[in-house]
Design a protein around this motif. Structure first.
Motif, PDB file in Angstrom:
ATOM      1  N   GLU A 160       0.089  -8.241 -10.102  1.00 23.14           N
ATOM      2  CA  GLU A 160       0.778  -7.179 -10.813  1.00 23.14           C
ATOM      3  C   GLU A 160       0.676  -5.881 -10.010  1.00 23.14           C
ATOM      4  O   GLU A 160      -0.395  -5.545  -9.507  1.00 23.14           O
ATOM      5  N   VAL A 161       1.782  -5.168  -9.906  1.00 23.95           N
ATOM      6  CA  VAL A 161       1.819  -3.877  -9.229  1.00 23.95           C
ATOM      7  C   VAL A 161       2.217  -2.824 -10.263  1.00 23.95           C
ATOM      8  O   VAL A 161       3.301  -2.887 -10.839  1.00 23.95           O
ATOM      9  N   ASP A 162       1.332  -1.882 -10.477  1.00 24.80           N
ATOM     10  CA  ASP A 162       1.549  -0.822 -11.458  1.00 24.80           C
ATOM     11  C   ASP A 162       2.403   0.279 -10.823  1.00 24.80           C
ATOM     12  O   ASP A 162       1.922   1.047  -9.971  1.00 24.80           O
ATOM     13  N   ILE A 163       3.661   0.340 -11.215  1.00 27.76           N
ATOM     14  CA  ILE A 163       4.585   1.316 -10.634  1.00 27.76           C
ATOM     15  C   ILE A 163       4.117   2.741 -10.911  1.00 27.76           C
ATOM     16  O   ILE A 163       4.214   3.623 -10.043  1.00 27.76           O
TER      17      ILE A 163
ATOM     18  N   GLY B  95       9.605  -5.007  -3.149  1.00 26.06           N
ATOM     19  CA  GLY B  95       9.433  -4.355  -4.444  1.00 26.06           C
ATOM     20  C   GLY B  95       8.860  -2.957  -4.305  1.00 26.06           C
ATOM     21  O   GLY B  95       9.312  -2.015  -4.970  1.00 26.06           O
ATOM     22  N   THR B  96       7.870  -2.795  -3.420  1.00 23.11           N
ATOM     23  CA  THR B  96       7.274  -1.478  -3.205  1.00 23.11           C
ATOM     24  C   THR B  96       8.284  -0.519  -2.596  1.00 23.11           C
ATOM     25  O   THR B  96       8.371   0.653  -2.989  1.00 23.11           O
TER      26      THR B  96
ATOM     27  N   VAL C 161      10.681   0.787  -5.221  1.00 17.48           N
ATOM     28  CA  VAL C 161      10.080   1.817  -6.065  1.00 17.48           C
ATOM     29  C   VAL C 161      10.032   3.151  -5.319  1.00 17.48           C
ATOM     30  O   VAL C 161      10.429   4.202  -5.846  1.00 17.48           O
TER      31      VAL C 161
ATOM     32  N   TYR D 249      -2.887  -2.338  -7.917  1.00 13.77           N
ATOM     33  CA  TYR D 249      -2.943  -3.777  -7.617  1.00 13.77           C
ATOM     34  C   TYR D 249      -3.849  -4.522  -8.582  1.00 13.77           C
ATOM     35  O   TYR D 249      -4.991  -4.108  -8.824  1.00 13.77           O
TER      36      TYR D 249
ATOM     37  N   ARG E 126       4.939 -11.336  -7.080  1.00 13.52           N
ATOM     38  CA  ARG E 126       4.521 -10.025  -7.566  1.00 13.52           C
ATOM     39  C   ARG E 126       5.315  -9.652  -8.804  1.00 13.52           C
ATOM     40  O   ARG E 126       6.521  -9.914  -8.874  1.00 13.52           O
TER      41      ARG E 126
ATOM     42  N   TYR F  83       6.228  -6.288 -11.087  1.00 14.35           N
ATOM     43  CA  TYR F  83       6.174  -4.825 -11.056  1.00 14.35           C
ATOM     44  C   TYR F  83       6.227  -4.290 -12.483  1.00 14.35           C
ATOM     45  O   TYR F  83       7.178  -4.550 -13.221  1.00 14.35           O
TER      46      TYR F  83
ATOM     47  N   GLU G 211       5.909  -1.180 -15.278  1.00 11.19           N
ATOM     48  CA  GLU G 211       6.079   0.251 -15.512  1.00 11.19           C
ATOM     49  C   GLU G 211       5.906   0.528 -17.000  1.00 11.19           C
ATOM     50  O   GLU G 211       6.556  -0.101 -17.836  1.00 11.19           O
TER      51      GLU G 211
END
Length: 400
Positions: free
Chosen positions: A11-14, A49-50, A53, A246, A373, A375, A377
Protein backbone atom coordinates in the motif's frame (compact mmCIF):
# COMPACT_ATOMS: atom_id res chain seq x y z
CA UNK A 1 -14.83 -6.00 -1.13
CA UNK A 2 -11.28 -7.19 -0.62
CA UNK A 3 -8.53 -4.63 -1.08
CA UNK A 4 -6.60 -6.83 -3.49
CA UNK A 5 -7.39 -10.19 -5.10
CA UNK A 6 -4.04 -11.75 -4.15
CA UNK A 7 -2.67 -12.54 -0.72
CA UNK A 8 0.05 -9.91 -0.40
CA UNK A 9 0.45 -6.37 -1.69
CA UNK A 10 2.07 -3.01 -1.02
CA UNK A 11 0.00 0.00 0.00
CA UNK A 12 1.24 3.49 -0.88
CA UNK A 13 -0.28 6.33 1.11
CA UNK A 14 -0.77 9.18 -1.36
CA UNK A 15 -1.37 11.71 1.41
CA UNK A 16 2.03 10.88 2.95
CA UNK A 17 3.74 11.07 -0.44
CA UNK A 18 2.27 14.52 -1.14
CA UNK A 19 3.21 15.65 2.38
CA UNK A 20 6.83 14.70 1.70
CA UNK A 21 6.76 16.47 -1.66
CA UNK A 22 5.59 19.71 -0.07
CA UNK A 23 8.17 19.36 2.71
CA UNK A 24 10.94 19.06 0.11
CA UNK A 25 9.60 22.04 -1.83
CA UNK A 26 9.79 24.12 1.35
CA UNK A 27 13.59 23.73 1.21
CA UNK A 28 13.97 25.04 -2.32
CA UNK A 29 14.24 28.50 -3.75
CA UNK A 30 11.68 29.49 -6.35
CA UNK A 31 14.15 29.10 -9.24
CA UNK A 32 15.46 25.65 -8.18
CA UNK A 33 13.84 22.84 -10.12
CA UNK A 34 12.86 19.56 -8.47
CA UNK A 35 13.93 16.40 -10.29
CA UNK A 36 12.08 13.50 -8.66
CA UNK A 37 14.20 10.34 -8.77
CA UNK A 38 12.13 7.20 -9.36
CA UNK A 39 14.93 4.66 -9.76
CA UNK A 40 14.54 1.08 -8.48
CA UNK A 41 10.76 1.18 -8.98
CA UNK A 42 10.54 4.47 -7.07
CA UNK A 43 12.46 2.92 -4.18
CA UNK A 44 9.82 0.18 -3.97
CA UNK A 45 6.76 2.44 -4.08
CA UNK A 46 5.95 1.66 -7.72
CA UNK A 47 7.37 3.93 -10.40
CA UNK A 48 4.31 4.54 -12.58
CA UNK A 49 1.83 5.03 -9.74
CA UNK A 50 4.22 7.31 -7.84
CA UNK A 51 4.95 9.33 -10.97
CA UNK A 52 1.24 9.82 -11.61
CA UNK A 53 0.72 11.13 -8.09
CA UNK A 54 3.71 13.48 -8.24
CA UNK A 55 2.77 14.73 -11.72
CA UNK A 56 -0.73 15.56 -10.49
CA UNK A 57 0.91 17.72 -7.84
CA UNK A 58 3.13 19.69 -10.18
CA UNK A 59 6.32 17.63 -10.57
CA UNK A 60 7.42 18.00 -14.19
CA UNK A 61 10.82 16.31 -14.24
CA UNK A 62 11.69 12.72 -13.31
CA UNK A 63 14.92 10.73 -13.33
CA UNK A 64 15.71 7.01 -13.43
CA UNK A 65 18.85 4.93 -13.66
CA UNK A 66 18.19 2.75 -16.70
CA UNK A 67 16.37 3.36 -19.99
CA UNK A 68 13.95 0.49 -19.40
CA UNK A 69 12.75 2.27 -16.25
CA UNK A 70 11.98 5.33 -18.35
CA UNK A 71 10.24 3.19 -20.99
CA UNK A 72 7.96 1.84 -18.25
CA UNK A 73 7.03 5.38 -17.25
CA UNK A 74 6.24 6.31 -20.85
CA UNK A 75 4.10 3.18 -21.24
CA UNK A 76 2.29 4.21 -18.04
CA UNK A 77 1.33 7.53 -19.61
CA UNK A 78 4.04 9.74 -18.08
CA UNK A 79 4.82 12.39 -20.71
CA UNK A 80 6.95 14.77 -18.64
CA UNK A 81 10.73 15.16 -18.91
CA UNK A 82 12.67 12.05 -17.85
CA UNK A 83 16.44 11.99 -17.36
CA UNK A 84 18.26 8.66 -17.70
CA UNK A 85 21.38 8.49 -15.53
CA UNK A 86 23.25 5.43 -16.82
CA UNK A 87 25.01 4.98 -20.16
CA UNK A 88 23.03 2.81 -22.55
CA UNK A 89 23.48 0.58 -25.59
CA UNK A 90 22.70 1.50 -29.19
CA UNK A 91 19.22 -0.05 -29.32
CA UNK A 92 18.23 1.44 -25.96
CA UNK A 93 19.39 4.88 -27.07
CA UNK A 94 17.39 4.61 -30.29
CA UNK A 95 14.25 3.82 -28.33
CA UNK A 96 15.05 6.59 -25.84
CA UNK A 97 15.39 9.11 -28.68
CA UNK A 98 12.13 7.90 -30.16
CA UNK A 99 10.37 8.41 -26.81
CA UNK A 100 11.81 11.86 -26.17
CA UNK A 101 13.95 10.98 -23.16
CA UNK A 102 16.83 13.09 -21.86
CA UNK A 103 20.14 11.20 -21.97
CA UNK A 104 23.28 11.34 -19.87
CA UNK A 105 26.57 11.60 -21.74
CA UNK A 106 29.48 10.39 -19.63
CA UNK A 107 31.97 9.54 -22.38
CA UNK A 108 32.75 10.14 -26.04
CA UNK A 109 31.00 6.83 -26.84
CA UNK A 110 27.78 8.07 -25.22
CA UNK A 111 28.00 11.26 -27.27
CA UNK A 112 28.56 9.40 -30.53
CA UNK A 113 25.67 6.97 -29.99
CA UNK A 114 23.29 9.76 -29.00
CA UNK A 115 24.24 11.91 -31.99
CA UNK A 116 23.92 9.04 -34.47
CA UNK A 117 20.54 7.97 -33.10
CA UNK A 118 19.24 11.54 -33.13
CA UNK A 119 20.29 12.03 -36.74
CA UNK A 120 18.66 8.76 -37.81
CA UNK A 121 15.37 9.83 -36.25
CA UNK A 122 15.80 13.44 -37.41
CA UNK A 123 15.02 14.51 -33.86
CA UNK A 124 16.68 16.83 -31.35
CA UNK A 125 17.81 15.11 -28.14
CA UNK A 126 18.44 16.79 -24.80
CA UNK A 127 21.70 15.86 -23.08
CA UNK A 128 23.04 16.16 -19.53
CA UNK A 129 26.83 15.91 -19.35
CA UNK A 130 28.00 13.91 -16.32
CA UNK A 131 31.22 14.97 -14.58
CA UNK A 132 32.99 12.48 -12.32
CA UNK A 133 34.39 14.51 -9.43
CA UNK A 134 35.20 11.61 -7.12
CA UNK A 135 32.47 8.97 -7.01
CA UNK A 136 34.36 6.80 -9.49
CA UNK A 137 31.30 5.31 -11.15
CA UNK A 138 31.02 6.95 -14.53
CA UNK A 139 31.43 10.41 -16.00
CA UNK A 140 34.00 12.43 -17.89
CA UNK A 141 36.82 13.94 -15.83
CA UNK A 142 36.71 17.68 -15.26
CA UNK A 143 39.76 18.31 -17.49
CA UNK A 144 37.97 16.73 -20.48
CA UNK A 145 34.53 18.19 -19.84
CA UNK A 146 35.04 21.27 -22.00
CA UNK A 147 36.05 19.18 -25.02
CA UNK A 148 32.98 16.97 -24.78
CA UNK A 149 30.69 19.90 -23.96
CA UNK A 150 31.80 21.63 -27.16
CA UNK A 151 31.02 18.54 -29.23
CA UNK A 152 27.52 18.37 -27.76
CA UNK A 153 26.92 22.12 -27.92
CA UNK A 154 27.79 22.41 -31.60
CA UNK A 155 26.12 19.15 -32.66
CA UNK A 156 23.07 19.96 -34.76
CA UNK A 157 21.08 17.07 -33.25
CA UNK A 158 21.89 17.54 -29.57
CA UNK A 159 20.93 20.13 -26.95
CA UNK A 160 23.20 20.46 -23.92
CA UNK A 161 20.46 21.02 -21.35
CA UNK A 162 22.31 19.97 -18.20
CA UNK A 163 25.62 19.42 -16.44
CA UNK A 164 25.87 17.43 -13.22
CA UNK A 165 27.95 15.41 -10.82
CA UNK A 166 27.19 13.00 -7.97
CA UNK A 167 28.54 13.37 -4.45
CA UNK A 168 30.36 10.41 -2.92
CA UNK A 169 29.80 11.13 0.78
CA UNK A 170 27.33 13.94 1.35
CA UNK A 171 26.45 12.40 4.72
CA UNK A 172 30.03 12.03 5.98
CA UNK A 173 31.05 13.73 9.21
CA UNK A 174 33.54 15.96 7.41
CA UNK A 175 32.16 18.04 4.52
CA UNK A 176 35.59 18.62 2.96
CA UNK A 177 35.41 16.04 0.16
CA UNK A 178 31.89 17.11 -0.83
CA UNK A 179 33.04 20.72 -0.91
CA UNK A 180 36.00 19.76 -3.11
CA UNK A 181 33.63 17.97 -5.52
CA UNK A 182 31.43 21.04 -5.63
CA UNK A 183 34.44 23.26 -6.37
CA UNK A 184 35.42 20.98 -9.27
CA UNK A 185 31.92 21.28 -10.68
CA UNK A 186 31.95 25.06 -10.31
CA UNK A 187 35.31 25.32 -12.08
CA UNK A 188 33.91 23.22 -14.92
CA UNK A 189 30.87 25.50 -15.16
CA UNK A 190 33.17 28.55 -15.25
CA UNK A 191 35.28 27.00 -18.02
CA UNK A 192 32.20 26.25 -20.11
CA UNK A 193 30.71 29.69 -19.50
CA UNK A 194 33.92 31.42 -20.59
CA UNK A 195 33.59 29.48 -23.86
CA UNK A 196 30.01 30.58 -24.40
CA UNK A 197 28.42 27.37 -23.11
CA UNK A 198 25.97 27.52 -20.16
CA UNK A 199 23.59 24.58 -19.74
CA UNK A 200 20.20 25.51 -18.28
CA UNK A 201 20.32 22.93 -15.49
CA UNK A 202 23.42 22.58 -13.30
CA UNK A 203 22.77 20.06 -10.52
CA UNK A 204 24.68 18.07 -7.92
CA UNK A 205 22.50 17.58 -4.81
CA UNK A 206 20.87 14.31 -3.87
CA UNK A 207 18.58 14.09 -0.83
CA UNK A 208 21.41 14.23 1.74
CA UNK A 209 23.19 17.12 0.07
CA UNK A 210 19.95 19.02 -0.45
CA UNK A 211 19.38 18.98 3.31
CA UNK A 212 22.96 19.68 4.33
CA UNK A 213 24.22 22.09 1.68
CA UNK A 214 21.48 24.52 0.58
CA UNK A 215 24.14 26.68 -1.08
CA UNK A 216 24.69 23.82 -3.55
CA UNK A 217 21.09 23.56 -4.79
CA UNK A 218 21.96 25.46 -7.99
CA UNK A 219 19.44 25.09 -10.85
CA UNK A 220 17.99 21.74 -9.76
CA UNK A 221 18.14 19.07 -7.05
CA UNK A 222 17.66 15.33 -7.48
CA UNK A 223 15.40 13.98 -4.71
CA UNK A 224 14.39 10.36 -4.20
CA UNK A 225 14.87 9.17 -0.62
CA UNK A 226 13.11 12.15 0.97
CA UNK A 227 10.02 11.76 -1.20
CA UNK A 228 9.79 8.16 -0.03
CA UNK A 229 9.71 9.33 3.58
CA UNK A 230 13.20 8.23 4.56
CA UNK A 231 15.80 10.49 6.10
CA UNK A 232 19.27 9.99 4.54
CA UNK A 233 21.87 8.19 6.63
CA UNK A 234 24.86 10.01 8.05
CA UNK A 235 25.46 13.44 9.47
CA UNK A 236 22.52 15.12 7.79
CA UNK A 237 20.31 17.73 9.51
CA UNK A 238 16.71 16.71 9.97
CA UNK A 239 15.11 19.89 8.64
CA UNK A 240 11.74 18.51 7.59
CA UNK A 241 9.17 16.10 9.00
CA UNK A 242 8.51 13.13 6.75
CA UNK A 243 5.77 10.52 6.61
CA UNK A 244 6.19 6.90 5.61
CA UNK A 245 3.94 6.14 2.60
CA UNK A 246 4.89 2.43 2.41
CA UNK A 247 3.14 -0.58 3.91
CA UNK A 248 3.70 -4.22 2.91
CA UNK A 249 0.58 -6.23 3.76
CA UNK A 250 -0.60 -9.83 3.54
CA UNK A 251 -3.52 -12.01 4.55
CA UNK A 252 -3.08 -14.89 6.99
CA UNK A 253 -3.19 -18.21 5.13
CA UNK A 254 -3.79 -20.58 8.05
CA UNK A 255 -4.00 -20.63 11.87
CA UNK A 256 -2.65 -23.39 14.10
CA UNK A 257 -3.16 -23.96 17.84
CA UNK A 258 0.09 -25.25 19.33
CA UNK A 259 0.76 -26.54 22.86
CA UNK A 260 3.72 -25.43 24.95
CA UNK A 261 6.97 -27.05 23.85
CA UNK A 262 6.10 -27.17 20.13
CA UNK A 263 8.95 -26.71 17.68
CA UNK A 264 8.58 -24.28 14.79
CA UNK A 265 10.26 -24.12 11.40
CA UNK A 266 13.22 -25.74 9.72
CA UNK A 267 15.85 -27.19 12.08
CA UNK A 268 13.47 -26.55 15.02
CA UNK A 269 15.21 -23.29 15.90
CA UNK A 270 12.34 -22.08 18.10
CA UNK A 271 10.27 -23.84 20.77
CA UNK A 272 7.09 -22.34 22.23
CA UNK A 273 7.24 -21.58 25.93
CA UNK A 274 3.45 -21.59 26.34
CA UNK A 275 0.36 -22.59 24.42
CA UNK A 276 0.07 -20.31 21.40
CA UNK A 277 -1.74 -19.59 18.19
CA UNK A 278 0.51 -19.69 15.16
CA UNK A 279 -0.51 -17.62 12.15
CA UNK A 280 0.95 -18.74 8.82
CA UNK A 281 1.65 -15.63 6.74
CA UNK A 282 2.45 -15.98 2.98
CA UNK A 283 5.57 -13.78 3.04
CA UNK A 284 9.10 -15.14 3.09
CA UNK A 285 12.63 -14.81 1.77
CA UNK A 286 11.33 -14.58 -1.81
CA UNK A 287 9.48 -11.41 -0.81
CA UNK A 288 12.45 -9.88 1.01
CA UNK A 289 11.39 -10.74 4.58
CA UNK A 290 14.37 -11.20 6.88
CA UNK A 291 16.84 -10.02 4.26
CA UNK A 292 19.31 -7.22 4.82
CA UNK A 293 21.31 -5.22 2.31
CA UNK A 294 24.76 -5.90 3.77
CA UNK A 295 27.93 -4.19 2.60
CA UNK A 296 31.40 -3.85 4.03
CA UNK A 297 31.23 -2.08 7.43
CA UNK A 298 32.37 1.52 7.21
CA UNK A 299 33.91 1.48 10.69
CA UNK A 300 34.56 -0.72 13.71
CA UNK A 301 31.35 0.61 15.22
CA UNK A 302 29.39 -0.51 12.13
CA UNK A 303 30.96 -3.95 12.44
CA UNK A 304 30.02 -4.12 16.13
CA UNK A 305 26.38 -3.24 15.34
CA UNK A 306 26.19 -6.01 12.72
CA UNK A 307 27.60 -8.60 15.13
CA UNK A 308 25.31 -7.43 17.96
CA UNK A 309 22.29 -7.75 15.73
CA UNK A 310 23.22 -11.30 14.72
CA UNK A 311 23.80 -12.35 18.33
CA UNK A 312 20.54 -10.75 19.47
CA UNK A 313 18.64 -12.52 16.72
CA UNK A 314 20.21 -15.88 17.63
CA UNK A 315 19.17 -15.40 21.28
CA UNK A 316 15.60 -14.44 20.28
CA UNK A 317 15.92 -11.12 22.09
CA UNK A 318 12.77 -9.06 21.53
CA UNK A 319 14.63 -6.01 20.21
CA UNK A 320 16.24 -8.06 17.44
CA UNK A 321 13.21 -10.20 16.55
CA UNK A 322 11.32 -9.60 13.33
CA UNK A 323 7.74 -8.60 14.14
CA UNK A 324 4.55 -8.18 12.14
CA UNK A 325 1.75 -5.80 12.98
CA UNK A 326 -1.86 -6.87 13.43
CA UNK A 327 -4.03 -3.90 14.23
CA UNK A 328 -1.96 -1.60 16.40
CA UNK A 329 0.17 -4.28 18.07
CA UNK A 330 3.27 -6.20 17.00
CA UNK A 331 3.85 -9.94 17.26
CA UNK A 332 7.06 -11.95 16.70
CA UNK A 333 8.02 -14.10 13.73
CA UNK A 334 9.31 -17.39 15.12
CA UNK A 335 11.72 -19.93 13.69
CA UNK A 336 13.50 -19.63 10.37
CA UNK A 337 11.71 -17.69 7.68
CA UNK A 338 10.62 -19.97 4.83
CA UNK A 339 11.01 -19.16 1.16
CA UNK A 340 7.38 -18.00 0.86
CA UNK A 341 5.96 -18.18 4.39
CA UNK A 342 6.69 -17.17 7.95
CA UNK A 343 5.22 -18.21 11.31
CA UNK A 344 3.87 -15.63 13.75
CA UNK A 345 3.35 -16.48 17.43
CA UNK A 346 0.18 -15.06 19.02
CA UNK A 347 -1.55 -15.42 22.41
CA UNK A 348 -3.86 -18.48 22.53
CA UNK A 349 -7.00 -16.32 22.73
CA UNK A 350 -6.00 -13.89 19.97
CA UNK A 351 -8.83 -13.29 17.42
CA UNK A 352 -7.11 -14.27 14.18
CA UNK A 353 -8.36 -16.32 11.24
CA UNK A 354 -7.44 -16.97 7.60
CA UNK A 355 -7.84 -13.69 5.73
CA UNK A 356 -6.78 -11.44 8.63
CA UNK A 357 -4.62 -8.57 7.35
CA UNK A 358 -1.04 -8.43 8.63
CA UNK A 359 1.56 -5.69 8.05
CA UNK A 360 4.97 -7.23 7.39
CA UNK A 361 8.34 -5.41 7.75
CA UNK A 362 9.69 -6.05 4.25
CA UNK A 363 12.18 -3.35 3.28
CA UNK A 364 10.82 -1.43 0.32
CA UNK A 365 13.86 -1.85 -1.92
CA UNK A 366 13.97 -5.61 -1.29
CA UNK A 367 10.33 -6.28 -2.12
CA UNK A 368 9.79 -7.92 -5.53
CA UNK A 369 8.82 -5.41 -8.20
CA UNK A 370 5.98 -7.64 -9.44
CA UNK A 371 4.02 -7.43 -6.17
CA UNK A 372 1.05 -5.22 -6.87
CA UNK A 373 0.81 -1.75 -5.38
CA UNK A 374 -2.39 -0.18 -4.08
CA UNK A 375 -2.50 3.62 -3.92
CA UNK A 376 -4.54 4.88 -0.99
CA UNK A 377 -5.86 8.41 -0.54
CA UNK A 378 -7.87 9.50 2.50
CA UNK A 379 -8.24 5.84 3.46
CA UNK A 380 -9.67 4.78 0.11
CA UNK A 381 -8.22 2.80 -2.76
CA UNK A 382 -7.90 5.05 -5.81
CA UNK A 383 -5.75 2.86 -8.02
CA UNK A 384 -4.15 -0.56 -8.06
CA UNK A 385 -1.49 -1.76 -10.46
CA UNK A 386 -3.08 -4.04 -13.02
CA UNK A 387 -6.56 -3.05 -11.89
CA UNK A 388 -9.07 -3.14 -14.75
CA UNK A 389 -10.70 0.03 -13.44
CA UNK A 390 -7.34 1.72 -12.99
CA UNK A 391 -8.64 5.29 -12.97
CA UNK A 392 -7.34 7.87 -10.51
CA UNK A 393 -10.17 9.37 -8.56
CA UNK A 394 -12.44 6.32 -8.85
CA UNK A 395 -12.35 5.75 -5.10
CA UNK A 396 -13.47 2.48 -3.58
CA UNK A 397 -13.79 1.64 0.05
CA UNK A 398 -10.91 -0.23 1.63
CA UNK A 399 -12.15 -3.20 3.63
CA UNK A 400 -9.68 -5.05 5.81
Amino acid sequence: MQLMPNNRWIEVDIDALVHNLEAVRSLLKENTRLIAVLKANAYGLGAVGTARVLARHGVDYFAVTFPEEAFELREGGISTDILVFAPAGEREIEKAVEQGLTLTVASYRDYRLASEAASRFNKKVRIHLKIDTGLGRFGVTADRALELARLIHYDQWLVLEGLYTHFAEAGARSPKFTQSQFEQLQKTVDALTSNGIRPALIHCCNSAAALRFPEMHLDAVRIGTLLGGQHPAGHVPNKIKLKNPYRFKARVTAVREMPAGSYLGYYRTYRTRAASKIAVVPVGFADGLGLEALSRPGSWFDLFKIIAKLVGSYLNLSRFTVKVKIGKDEYPVRGKVFMQFCLVELPPDFPVEPGTVVEVPVKRTLAPSDIRRAYIENGCLVEAEGDDEGVLGAKREVVE
